[in-house]
Design an enzyme around this catalytic site. Sequence first.
Site, PDB file in Angstrom:
ATOM      1  N   HIS A   1      52.001 -56.534 -32.250  1.00 56.69           N
ATOM      2  CA  HIS A   1      52.914 -55.682 -33.025  1.00 56.69           C
ATOM      3  C   HIS A   1      54.060 -55.067 -32.220  1.00 56.69           C
ATOM      4  O   HIS A   1      55.045 -54.636 -32.813  1.00 56.69           O
ATOM      5  CB  HIS A   1      52.094 -54.589 -33.718  1.00 56.69           C
ATOM      6  CG  HIS A   1      52.757 -53.909 -34.867  1.00 56.69           C
ATOM      7  ND1 HIS A   1      53.569 -54.566 -35.775  1.00 56.69           N
ATOM      8  CD2 HIS A   1      52.717 -52.611 -35.287  1.00 56.69           C
ATOM      9  CE1 HIS A   1      53.973 -53.711 -36.692  1.00 56.69           C
ATOM     10  NE2 HIS A   1      53.481 -52.508 -36.420  1.00 56.69           N
TER      11      HIS A   1
ATOM     12  N   ASP B   1      52.090 -61.707 -31.083  1.00 60.81           N
ATOM     13  CA  ASP B   1      53.217 -62.178 -31.886  1.00 60.81           C
ATOM     14  C   ASP B   1      53.809 -63.465 -31.309  1.00 60.81           C
ATOM     15  O   ASP B   1      54.020 -63.576 -30.097  1.00 60.81           O
ATOM     16  CB  ASP B   1      54.318 -61.122 -31.911  1.00 60.81           C
ATOM     17  CG  ASP B   1      53.847 -59.798 -32.510  1.00 60.81           C
ATOM     18  OD1 ASP B   1      52.733 -59.359 -32.181  1.00 60.81           O
ATOM     19  OD2 ASP B   1      54.610 -59.209 -33.290  1.00 60.81           O
TER      20      ASP B   1
ATOM     21  N   ASP C   1      52.253 -62.227 -37.153  1.00 57.02           N
ATOM     22  CA  ASP C   1      53.696 -62.287 -36.884  1.00 57.02           C
ATOM     23  C   ASP C   1      54.079 -63.652 -36.315  1.00 57.02           C
ATOM     24  O   ASP C   1      54.500 -63.799 -35.170  1.00 57.02           O
ATOM     25  CB  ASP C   1      54.136 -61.162 -35.949  1.00 57.02           C
ATOM     26  CG  ASP C   1      54.415 -59.867 -36.710  1.00 57.02           C
ATOM     27  OD1 ASP C   1      53.976 -59.772 -37.879  1.00 57.02           O
ATOM     28  OD2 ASP C   1      55.052 -58.969 -36.147  1.00 57.02           O
TER      29      ASP C   1
ATOM     30  N   HIS D   1      54.784 -59.323 -40.618  1.00 52.05           N
ATOM     31  CA  HIS D   1      55.852 -60.241 -41.017  1.00 52.05           C
ATOM     32  C   HIS D   1      55.342 -61.343 -41.939  1.00 52.05           C
ATOM     33  O   HIS D   1      56.151 -62.160 -42.407  1.00 52.05           O
ATOM     34  CB  HIS D   1      56.526 -60.855 -39.785  1.00 52.05           C
ATOM     35  CG  HIS D   1      57.570 -59.966 -39.198  1.00 52.05           C
ATOM     36  ND1 HIS D   1      58.913 -60.102 -39.446  1.00 52.05           N
ATOM     37  CD2 HIS D   1      57.453 -58.879 -38.390  1.00 52.05           C
ATOM     38  CE1 HIS D   1      59.583 -59.158 -38.811  1.00 52.05           C
ATOM     39  NE2 HIS D   1      58.725 -58.401 -38.155  1.00 52.05           N
TER      40      HIS D   1
END
Length: 784
Positions: free
Chosen positions: A735, A523, A555, A588
């Site tokens: 995640h 991320d 993300d 996301h």
Amino acid sequence: MEIKYTLSNRVSVLIYRESDGRYLLVNNDDKGWWIPSKEIPISACLKTAAQTLASETLGTNLSLQGMLQIEVVSVGDQQQLHVVFLTNPVPKIAQIEKKNNHLWLSLDEMKLSAKEDPSSLLGLEPIEIINKLDKGYVPTPLAALGDFRPEYFGLVDSTHMSPQDELVKAARFSKEAQDALFWEFCEQCSPSTSMIYTVFKSFMQNKGIPLENAGKYFRAFDINKTKRLSYTEVLLGLAAMEPCTPHGGIPAELRCRYIFRYYDTDNDDNLQFSEFREMVKDIRKGKDLNLDEDEIDKDAATNASIFGRTTNDNFPLGDFLQTVGQLKFRGTSSLFRMPHSSVNKKSKTNGTFKLPTGSSAKKRRSDFEPTKTDGVNMPSSPLGTPGLKSTNENQYELATHTVKVKRTGAFSDVMALWDLQGTAAMTTSTIDAEKEKSRFQRIQSMDTFNQKSHPNEMLTGLKYFERPVKQNGEFTKDAFSWGAVDMHALARCLLVVCREVKIILSEESRLLKLQSPTYILGDIHGNYRDLVCFEKSLWRMGPMLTPASFLFLGDYVDRGDHGVEVVAYLLAQKLLVPSKFYLLRGNHELRSVQNMFQFKHECLAKFGDSIGDDVWDAINSVFDVMPIAAVVDNKIFCVHGGIPSPAHDGGYIEAINRIPCPLRDPEDDSPLAWEILWSDPVSNEIMQNKARAKELEENQGFIPNTRRGTANFFSSDALTAFLERNHLSHVVRAHEVQQVGFQVQLKGRLLTVFSSSKYCGGSNEAACVLADSHKLRMIRLDTS
């Protein structure tokens, strides 16, 4: 005692000089005067050898007129041919090299010389042949000498290669392989030396091509539109279809011509929209995409617009080649391919090709075993196609550009190689500048180093964003801010980047197959500062000049302040080096999630309500086509969230390629994708709960993810079963934030990596994973 005779053929040429009526004799190794003559290998073409002998003897081009004599020399069970050719007369104006061993004599002068000195002529055959001509003998036409033999391609020095040579070389057809294909062609066509459609159908069926497609392939092979194929046309067509023939460079341009003819059903050198639609349909079929007719119509119309065409327009060949070459229309690499190699394996007895004997195709196939190769875009193996011996595989070549790099890693000077000719860096004869400029594969390199291209303009703008600006001793712009930049201009550039990169991403598989070395990042969440730190640490000189690939696990937005800049940077790099920068989708990269967090608001705040909404829509349309997962070296499964459960096609990763593209709403349109984006491994706390542990045991290691309110938790047993089922060794996922940037979980076979430090005001570190040399190495980033 048995005597072995090594025989060769021989050609001789009778050369007549028009200016004075004399014939050329040469001194044969000081043994005596005779017409020019030369021994040649049994395999050499007689006419070509005679033509070469005449031209080399005179030092000027001289063509053949016909044959004067064919003599067969027999020794035991072997035979040698000696063919005497008559050339066309030497013109009066021809510039002839004067050589000491040349002697020009008339027929009368030859007779007188032979009479006065019998040893002056090596033999009387020249006199006998000229006497026949004087008495009205007509030379036998050259066409009467049937000399059907293969023309070899791809075996010459690379500096003298034609496009056809490059295609056959790319297919890895060695001389032995070409001999075997020639023999197969002859057996199928005999007694003719060309292949008609009826024979072609059987020929291609033996190679695994369905009969219903034979007509399309025949049209593609029939370059000259004669309704019959020469051996060369068959060889080149098979080379274009070979699974290992790369879809890049000169071979790609030739392959695209074959692909175009394959779909050009009326053979008018234009693709009608209906024909183009069939191509789009086959591309979708190769990617396991939805084949709903409405979806195909929509996809075909969208791709037609890339060519500047509508559903009512035709697509000329030139426009097709240019658009594919510029990587605007993608997906053609999987078209026009053999299911396995066209050539056959080496004989198991001596490791060389064994030419079959007899006439039956069945017997021929028993001598060879089909070579099974799995190739779509690139060569199937660094060691080459099994069974084919080649000494020129995986050759290096000069890159198009030379770059000068500052100590900071930035480029200070980029020059095309051909612009350096005649300087101290390169001699004038090193490369063919015009050829290099027109090379099919150079377009990506041109875009990569063209500072005026949209992705490079975006990266230049981001460099400005990253740095503070100081004027007259005072800072007028803080680092990581835009200052007085025209944000509408920036938005327009970003919209173009989104439109172009969407095409590239939509052509990628939903499950990427990558090779090590690969850096894997988790991320980012709008943390542009950390992204810059990764750049300076891992690809300081840019991805193009870094010997590794880069895989991001999703993300990219929300949580942090610079989601727009993170996305702009990653998409620009993807556009510049699509084969080294890979972007997966995270949870996301969903409109519903961004509405709950801040990315949409960020776009509106930076660009204004109107154009900001356009930017947000454009970026999310890119997210809709991002791949869902990747596998490195066929062993490391990489994904944003978690593994798929057996409820989805038995838990096999191949099902990922059947996820729709584009995918606007994974929750409704693909439960498999939704599960992959949101799932988590079980925690120790859950495993200590006896009721939840029992529930895991009863459900193959999967239970509802109560923390997220959607998708699953999965256990160590579920992970082990997944890995064994798919012949994998590890899973790398993102995640979840990790204090040191990564965490090793589930018996050491699961790695969670997080690449954004100080997440949501915390104190966590950022990290990445390097997959290389059969090791997964965790790298922590110092962002202090």
